[in-house]
Scaffold this motif. Structure first.
Motif, PDB file in Angstrom:
ATOM      1  N   SER A   1      13.584  61.246  56.394  1.00  0.00           N
ATOM      2  CA  SER A   1      14.157  60.284  55.448  1.00  0.00           C
ATOM      3  C   SER A   1      13.062  59.736  54.546  1.00  0.00           C
ATOM      4  O   SER A   1      11.870  59.843  54.846  1.00  0.00           O
ATOM      5  CB  SER A   1      14.837  59.139  56.209  1.00  0.00           C
ATOM      6  OG  SER A   1      13.882  58.441  56.992  1.00  0.00           O
ATOM      7  N   PHE A   2      13.473  59.154  53.451  1.00  0.00           N
ATOM      8  CA  PHE A   2      12.510  58.522  52.553  1.00  0.00           C
ATOM      9  C   PHE A   2      13.193  57.395  51.789  1.00  0.00           C
ATOM     10  O   PHE A   2      14.408  57.368  51.611  1.00  0.00           O
ATOM     11  CB  PHE A   2      11.904  59.534  51.578  1.00  0.00           C
ATOM     12  CG  PHE A   2      12.899  60.247  50.700  1.00  0.00           C
ATOM     13  CD1 PHE A   2      13.413  59.650  49.542  1.00  0.00           C
ATOM     14  CD2 PHE A   2      13.336  61.526  51.021  1.00  0.00           C
ATOM     15  CE1 PHE A   2      14.323  60.305  48.742  1.00  0.00           C
ATOM     16  CE2 PHE A   2      14.249  62.194  50.216  1.00  0.00           C
ATOM     17  CZ  PHE A   2      14.744  61.590  49.078  1.00  0.00           C
ATOM     18  N   SER A   3      12.386  56.454  51.365  1.00  0.00           N
ATOM     19  CA  SER A   3      12.801  55.377  50.478  1.00  0.00           C
ATOM     20  C   SER A   3      11.673  55.227  49.461  1.00  0.00           C
ATOM     21  O   SER A   3      10.624  54.660  49.765  1.00  0.00           O
ATOM     22  CB  SER A   3      13.012  54.080  51.260  1.00  0.00           C
ATOM     23  OG  SER A   3      13.375  53.017  50.384  1.00  0.00           O
ATOM     24  N   LEU A   4      11.884  55.788  48.275  1.00  0.00           N
ATOM     25  CA  LEU A   4      10.811  55.901  47.291  1.00  0.00           C
ATOM     26  C   LEU A   4      11.249  55.358  45.935  1.00  0.00           C
ATOM     27  O   LEU A   4      12.437  55.418  45.585  1.00  0.00           O
ATOM     28  CB  LEU A   4      10.396  57.373  47.135  1.00  0.00           C
ATOM     29  CG  LEU A   4       9.738  58.043  48.351  1.00  0.00           C
ATOM     30  CD1 LEU A   4       9.583  59.537  48.108  1.00  0.00           C
ATOM     31  CD2 LEU A   4       8.384  57.408  48.645  1.00  0.00           C
ATOM     32  N   PRO A   5      10.285  54.881  45.147  1.00  0.00           N
ATOM     33  CA  PRO A   5      10.630  54.445  43.792  1.00  0.00           C
ATOM     34  C   PRO A   5      10.878  55.649  42.895  1.00  0.00           C
ATOM     35  O   PRO A   5      10.210  56.684  43.039  1.00  0.00           O
ATOM     36  CB  PRO A   5       9.386  53.677  43.347  1.00  0.00           C
ATOM     37  CG  PRO A   5       8.266  54.304  44.125  1.00  0.00           C
ATOM     38  CD  PRO A   5       8.862  54.674  45.455  1.00  0.00           C
ATOM     39  N   ASP A   6      11.846  55.522  41.984  1.00  0.00           N
ATOM     40  CA  ASP A   6      12.025  56.581  41.006  1.00  0.00           C
ATOM     41  C   ASP A   6      11.181  56.279  39.778  1.00  0.00           C
ATOM     42  O   ASP A   6      10.437  55.281  39.745  1.00  0.00           O
ATOM     43  CB  ASP A   6      13.507  56.791  40.670  1.00  0.00           C
ATOM     44  CG  ASP A   6      14.111  55.631  39.886  1.00  0.00           C
ATOM     45  OD1 ASP A   6      13.358  54.737  39.418  1.00  0.00           O
ATOM     46  OD2 ASP A   6      15.342  55.611  39.721  1.00  0.00           O
TER      47      ASP A   6
ATOM     48  N   GLY B   1      11.451  52.801  38.414  1.00  0.00           N
ATOM     49  CA  GLY B   1      11.161  51.664  39.274  1.00  0.00           C
ATOM     50  C   GLY B   1      12.246  51.317  40.255  1.00  0.00           C
ATOM     51  O   GLY B   1      12.091  50.384  41.063  1.00  0.00           O
ATOM     52  N   ARG B   2      13.351  52.029  40.249  1.00  0.00           N
ATOM     53  CA  ARG B   2      14.426  51.777  41.201  1.00  0.00           C
ATOM     54  C   ARG B   2      14.146  52.524  42.507  1.00  0.00           C
ATOM     55  O   ARG B   2      13.551  53.589  42.497  1.00  0.00           O
ATOM     56  CB  ARG B   2      15.773  52.218  40.631  1.00  0.00           C
ATOM     57  CG  ARG B   2      16.175  51.498  39.344  1.00  0.00           C
ATOM     58  CD  ARG B   2      17.551  51.949  38.888  1.00  0.00           C
ATOM     59  NE  ARG B   2      17.566  53.349  38.504  1.00  0.00           N
ATOM     60  CZ  ARG B   2      17.527  53.778  37.246  1.00  0.00           C
ATOM     61  NH1 ARG B   2      17.438  52.903  36.246  1.00  0.00           N
ATOM     62  NH2 ARG B   2      17.558  55.072  36.972  1.00  0.00           N
ATOM     63  N   THR B   3      14.612  51.981  43.607  1.00  0.00           N
ATOM     64  CA  THR B   3      14.407  52.607  44.916  1.00  0.00           C
ATOM     65  C   THR B   3      15.527  53.594  45.202  1.00  0.00           C
ATOM     66  O   THR B   3      16.707  53.283  45.030  1.00  0.00           O
ATOM     67  CB  THR B   3      14.358  51.551  46.027  1.00  0.00           C
ATOM     68  OG1 THR B   3      13.255  50.664  45.776  1.00  0.00           O
ATOM     69  CG2 THR B   3      14.176  52.208  47.397  1.00  0.00           C
TER      70      THR B   3
ATOM     71  N   VAL C   1      14.471  61.257  39.936  1.00  0.00           N
ATOM     72  CA  VAL C   1      13.114  61.777  40.119  1.00  0.00           C
ATOM     73  C   VAL C   1      12.329  60.685  40.830  1.00  0.00           C
ATOM     74  O   VAL C   1      12.032  59.637  40.242  1.00  0.00           O
ATOM     75  CB  VAL C   1      12.443  62.136  38.786  1.00  0.00           C
ATOM     76  CG1 VAL C   1      11.021  62.665  39.029  1.00  0.00           C
ATOM     77  CG2 VAL C   1      13.264  63.152  38.008  1.00  0.00           C
ATOM     78  N   VAL C   2      12.047  60.895  42.115  1.00  0.00           N
ATOM     79  CA  VAL C   2      11.316  59.897  42.900  1.00  0.00           C
ATOM     80  C   VAL C   2       9.848  60.295  42.980  1.00  0.00           C
ATOM     81  O   VAL C   2       9.491  61.469  42.791  1.00  0.00           O
ATOM     82  CB  VAL C   2      11.916  59.735  44.314  1.00  0.00           C
ATOM     83  CG1 VAL C   2      13.370  59.306  44.220  1.00  0.00           C
ATOM     84  CG2 VAL C   2      11.796  61.027  45.124  1.00  0.00           C
ATOM     85  N   LEU C   3       8.990  59.336  43.267  1.00  0.00           N
ATOM     86  CA  LEU C   3       7.545  59.559  43.263  1.00  0.00           C
ATOM     87  C   LEU C   3       6.994  59.380  44.664  1.00  0.00           C
ATOM     88  O   LEU C   3       7.138  58.305  45.262  1.00  0.00           O
ATOM     89  CB  LEU C   3       6.861  58.587  42.301  1.00  0.00           C
ATOM     90  CG  LEU C   3       7.328  58.667  40.844  1.00  0.00           C
ATOM     91  CD1 LEU C   3       6.668  57.577  40.013  1.00  0.00           C
ATOM     92  CD2 LEU C   3       7.029  60.043  40.260  1.00  0.00           C
TER      93      LEU C   3
END
Length: 364
Positions: free
Chosen positions: A229-234, A237-239, A307-309
């Motif tokens: 799993s992941f929780s990343l900013p796009d 700036g949105r998660t 597109v997440v970073l």
């Protein structure tokens, strides 16, 4: 008058024939060279020798001197290879924009104490500006000189080579080990240098496991395994979380703004998203590097999917693969549905499988 005309025609015909003969000679000569080259390649292959392209780098041979150079460091001071005479030097062809240099940097930083103890210096010869190079080495705690090449220039021993690649030089500036290439071979060469005993023999470092016992997955997680799993900013700036796509199939694509094959794949991902966003298949891209670079690529290609970073290669490491572009097909329950797709063609094949499976489910 008729005789003059006849003579003129004959002369023109002779000139034409001579010209055609010269052309035929050149063609036969060129064909002969090609046949000779093919014959040489066939003989080499029959003998088990590799067939090299004219500019394929073979590296400086062990025992040969490394060509001297003088370059500015990050503070503008002039540094030359001769300044390191008397120490062994790991000279690394580097680029601050290279994701695989970023990947290798952590391993090199970890090996610094052992390298210093064995009298080995790391020397990065890099492209990119001083600020980006300084940011990269400081992020990993690398305490070594970074020398800057001008523009897209290159040292002769590194001609036609990518990054990172490295030579280990002895105290006299001669090549001590064969060329190491890539994000795993370069740290391996550093580990070898850090573990040499006084007789030049390999000595395993305290707590170091042999490569055969390494638990680091490098070929990608297999089908049937839970997708990390992941929780990343796009890029805005949105998660974004993987869990937010639960109940849909996800094509998770790892990319890089400096990756040419990723650029070639991009229009196909745009088309997939436009045509199938409502078919139960979500496209999510995982980028690396600076947010602005990824925003620029997204705008250039017209990405409308998330597109997440990732932080450096952190999520890539969890998914067990460090290349781009690669893709994972994740099912509705968050399980990896197929083995990793490597390269544009395999990523698109995963997308087709995901769409096909979704259609089958809807028809049941």
């Amino acid at each position: 008058m008729e005789q003059i005309l006849l003579v003129t025609v004959v002369v023109l015909l002779l000139l034409l024939l001579a010209g055609m003969g010269l052309i035929m000679y050149q063609l036969v000569k060129q064909q002969g060279r090609m046949l000779l080259r093919l014959d040489q390649l066939e003989r080499g292959a029959a003998a088990g020798a590799p067939a090299h392209a004219p500019h394929e780098p073979s590296g400086v041979a062990v025992g040969e001197p490394f060509e001297p150079f003088t370059l500015p460091d990050l503070d503008g001071r002039t540094v030359s290879l001769a300044d390191f005479r008397g120490a062994r030097v790991l000279v690394v062809n580097w680029d601050a924009r290279c994701g695989f240099c970023d990947l290798a940097a952590a391993d090199l930083a970890e090996l610094q104490p052992e390298l210093r103890e064995r009298g080995v210096r790391i020397l990065l010869v890099s492209r990119g500006d001083a600020d980006s190079n300084r940011k990269l080495v400081e992020a990993h705690g690398l305490e070594c000189p970074v020398l800057l090449l001008e523009g897209e220039g290159q040292l002769k021993p590194f001609e036609y080579m990518g990054t990172p690649v490295a030579y280990l030089l002895d105290e006299e500036g001669k090549v001590a080990r064969p060329l190491a290439t890539g994000a795993f071979e370069v740290p391996a060469l550093a580990r070898e240098a850090a573990g040499d005993d006084e007789n030049g023999q390999r000595k395993r470092l305290p707590g170091e496991r042999p490569l055969s016992e390494s638990r680091l997955e490098r070929a990608g997680l297999k089908a049937g395994m839970p997708a990390p799993s992941f929780s990343l900013p796009d890029i805005h700036g949105r998660t974004t979380t993987l869990e937010s796509f639960r109940g849909r199939r996800v094509l998770l694509v790892f990319s890089d703004p400096h990756c040419g094959p990723c650029d070639a794949l991009a229009p196909e991902l745009v088309r997939l998203h436009a045509e199938h966003r409502d078919n139960g298949l979500a496209v999510v891209m995982v980028g690396r590097g600076e947010p602005e670079e990824n925003r620029r690529k997204a705008a250039e290609h017209g990405f409308e999917f998330p597109v997440v970073l990732q932080d450096r290669w952190r999520l890539s490491r969890e998914y067990g693969i460090f290349a781009t572009p690669v893709g994972f097909l994740i099912d509705e329950q968050g399980v990896i549905a197929r083995d990793v797709g490597k390269g544009a063609d395999e990523v698109l094949a995963l997308a087709r499988e995901g769409l096909g499976t979704q259609k089958e489910a809807l028809n049941v």
